[in-house]
Design an enzyme around this catalytic site. Structure first.
Site, mmCIF file in Angstrom:
data_model
loop_
_atom_site.group_PDB
_atom_site.id
_atom_site.type_symbol
_atom_site.label_atom_id
_atom_site.label_comp_id
_atom_site.label_asym_id
_atom_site.label_seq_id
_atom_site.Cartn_x
_atom_site.Cartn_y
_atom_site.Cartn_z
ATOM 1 N N HIS A 4 40.423 34.943 30.452
ATOM 2 C CA HIS A 4 41.498 35.407 29.705
ATOM 3 C C HIS A 4 42.390 34.375 29.400
ATOM 4 O O HIS A 4 43.196 34.281 29.886
ATOM 5 C CB HIS A 4 42.331 36.403 30.514
ATOM 6 C CG HIS A 4 43.235 37.189 29.573
ATOM 7 N ND1 HIS A 4 44.540 37.116 29.269
ATOM 8 C CD2 HIS A 4 42.792 38.796 29.083
ATOM 9 C CE1 HIS A 4 45.095 37.850 28.601
ATOM 10 N NE2 HIS A 4 44.105 38.930 28.496
ATOM 11 N N ILE A 54 45.921 32.753 28.919
ATOM 12 C CA ILE A 54 47.151 33.682 28.781
ATOM 13 C C ILE A 54 47.153 34.444 29.830
ATOM 14 O O ILE A 54 45.847 35.178 30.136
ATOM 15 C CB ILE A 54 47.182 34.457 27.447
ATOM 16 C CG1 ILE A 54 47.337 33.442 26.278
ATOM 17 C CG2 ILE A 54 48.573 35.449 27.319
ATOM 18 C CD1 ILE A 54 47.386 34.236 24.900
ATOM 19 N N GLY A 63 48.854 40.765 30.507
ATOM 20 C CA GLY A 63 50.109 41.364 30.358
ATOM 21 C C GLY A 63 50.110 42.335 31.818
ATOM 22 O O GLY A 63 51.178 42.516 32.316
ATOM 23 N N VAL A 64 48.871 42.889 31.940
ATOM 24 C CA VAL A 64 48.913 44.026 33.069
ATOM 25 C C VAL A 64 49.179 43.370 34.374
ATOM 26 O O VAL A 64 49.860 43.818 35.375
ATOM 27 C CB VAL A 64 47.745 44.644 33.114
ATOM 28 C CG1 VAL A 64 47.396 45.705 31.821
ATOM 29 C CG2 VAL A 64 46.394 43.764 33.308
ATOM 30 N N GLU A 78 52.120 43.995 37.048
ATOM 31 C CA GLU A 78 51.808 43.923 38.522
ATOM 32 C C GLU A 78 52.664 43.048 39.211
ATOM 33 O O GLU A 78 53.129 43.313 40.397
ATOM 34 C CB GLU A 78 50.422 43.820 38.674
ATOM 35 C CG GLU A 78 49.953 43.625 40.286
ATOM 36 C CD GLU A 78 49.912 44.762 41.120
ATOM 37 O OE1 GLU A 78 50.316 44.901 42.146
ATOM 38 O OE2 GLU A 78 50.034 46.009 40.582
#
Length: 182
Positions: A82, A88, A91-92, A96
């Site tokens: 990723h 990067i 986002g999840v 978290e």
């Protein structure tokens, strides 16, 4: 045959005037004082490597709010995919990490004594999540979670959260959690 190189010249006064040096840069960028170190965090949260996403706590008000740090490095497993050519932080995983900061508030008195294996803390929902900038290797994610409400009878905790990189907002949103005591 090797090519001979001229030695680098370091005698320009202009170069010295622009040079800050490691000691001054270290002082200017030093971290805030640690309130909870990683050992204390691991006593409260059930998460472990590679999913423990909080490195230390720098501010804490019991039952109200918490500010914690995640140092993002290229060594994180998720960067292999990723994205391979433009790493990067997903986002999840930012969300978290913020949820884990919320757990540090919710799993301790006066909200609950469910930390340290006495209970669990689950996502029940996220709303209004907005990403404002990418989080990349070398960034320090400074996360703040604030308790908005706690319905003890149902074990429902609502929080607002924001995370910053270099003083600029990276992600923000509203979180709902369910506390389950064993």
């Amino acid at each position: 045959r090797a090519l001979a190189r001229a030695p680098a010249r370091m005698d320009d006064a202009a170069d010295d005037a622009d040079w800050t040096g490691a000691a001054a840069l270290s002082e200017a960028s030093k971290d805030p004082e640690t309130v909870f170190d990683i050992e204390r965090i691991m006593e409260i949260l059930p998460h472990r490597y590679p999913f423990l996403l909080v490195d230390k706590v720098v501010e804490f008000q019991p039952g109200k709010r918490c500010v914690a740090v995640k140092k993002v490095t290229m060594n994180e497993q998720f960067f292999t995919g990723h994205f391979p050519n433009r790493p990067i932080m997903p986002g999840v995983l930012q969300v978290e990490a913020m949820a884990q900061v919320g757990g540090l508030v919710a799993l301790q008195e006066p909200v609950s004594d469910a930390g340290g294996g006495k209970g669990d803390f689950f996502f029940a929902g996220v709303d209004n999540i907005r990403w404002r900038r990418p989080v990349v290797p070398g960034d320090t994610l400074m996360m703040e979670m604030e308790l908005v409400s706690f319905k003890k009878r149902f074990g429902i905790v609502k929080m607002k959260g924001k995370a910053y990189v270099d003083g600029k907002i990276a992600v923000e949103g509203d979180f709902t959690f369910a506390l389950v005591k064993e």
